[in-house]
Design a protein around this motif. Sequence first.
Motif, PDB file in Angstrom:
ATOM      1  N   THR A 200       0.810  -1.214   0.000  1.00  0.00           N
ATOM      2  CA  THR A 200       0.000   0.000   0.000  1.00  0.00           C
ATOM      3  C   THR A 200       0.846   1.268   0.000  1.00  0.00           C
ATOM      4  OG1 THR A 200      -0.136  -0.047   2.408  1.00  0.00           O
ATOM      5  CG2 THR A 200      -1.912  -1.138   1.181  1.00  0.00           C
ATOM      6  N   ILE A 214     -12.639   0.194   1.553  1.00  0.00           N
ATOM      7  CA  ILE A 214     -11.709   1.276   1.226  1.00  0.00           C
ATOM      8  C   ILE A 214     -12.458   2.591   1.342  1.00  0.00           C
ATOM      9  CG2 ILE A 214     -10.222   2.237  -0.575  1.00  0.00           C
ATOM     10  CD1 ILE A 214     -10.095  -0.614  -1.763  1.00  0.00           C
ATOM     11  N   ALA A 225      -7.138   1.800   3.471  1.00  0.00           N
ATOM     12  CA  ALA A 225      -7.609   0.420   3.414  1.00  0.00           C
ATOM     13  C   ALA A 225      -7.946   0.016   4.846  1.00  0.00           C
ATOM     14  CB  ALA A 225      -6.535  -0.495   2.831  1.00  0.00           C
ATOM     15  N   THR A 240      -2.934   4.033  -5.135  1.00  0.00           N
ATOM     16  CA  THR A 240      -4.388   4.107  -5.065  1.00  0.00           C
ATOM     17  C   THR A 240      -5.067   3.583  -6.317  1.00  0.00           C
ATOM     18  OG1 THR A 240      -4.425   5.947  -3.477  1.00  0.00           O
ATOM     19  CG2 THR A 240      -6.341   5.700  -4.921  1.00  0.00           C
TER      20      THR A 240
END
Length: 250
Positions: A200, A214, A225, A240
């Motif tokens: 991430t 999300i 998240a 993203t």
Amino acid sequence: MPSKFKTLIVDDERLARNELKRLLQAHPECEVVAEASSAAEARAIMAKQTIDLVFLDIHMPEVTGIELANDIPANIRFVFVTAFNSYALDAFSLNAVDYLLKPVVPERLAKTIGRLPVPDNNHKHTDQQEHQLTNNFLPEHHGILLKFGDINRIVRLHEIYRFECIGNHAAVYSAYGKSFIHSSLARIEQKLDPAFFFKTSRADIVRLDAIEHIEAGISAGSMLAVLRDGQQIEVSRRQTQQLRQLFSGI
């Protein structure tokens, strides 16, 4: 897999080898074909004959069981057996089936044997296993030895839902709690199958099926998240769009 696991017991104490051999008599699927009192003997045996499973003492003179484990071929499974419960291993370089404490309890040994795949001469890799082997990713059943307080536990990759960068260490989150390994996030990422894990940001890797939903992040263009346990993990602006695509439907 073979119809029986040709088993090697490695321990510098003869009495310990004899006791484990006695306990394994209750498990005919494990055929003890050799014993070794040192890492050097064990290496020589594995080079000369077929071995499927190794029970391996950790605290041995000259070469420890941990050092030997790094040299065990990938097709041979192994179990650590030791009187010491204070070892914290970076098991990304290992793939132990389990970690047994001496004196070995029969019921605990039975659980370890139960972790082994069912012997089958016609065993074939599943598509998922072939994918992982081809790309050098660790399989989902890969075990990592993690320390939780006074307990050392083998945690499988499929039980881990987050890796977080903490300096030159990484925090590992699972249903058992939070633990640490001495490994960089970059090294961990190389071993994880992107079909199951997603980076991430530079600080976090999360398991995809651990993400519950999300939502919009604090900074413009970013996201959060939200994991099943309520943790909110920031997704960088760069990641993203990729995460959106992963959850965009079929």
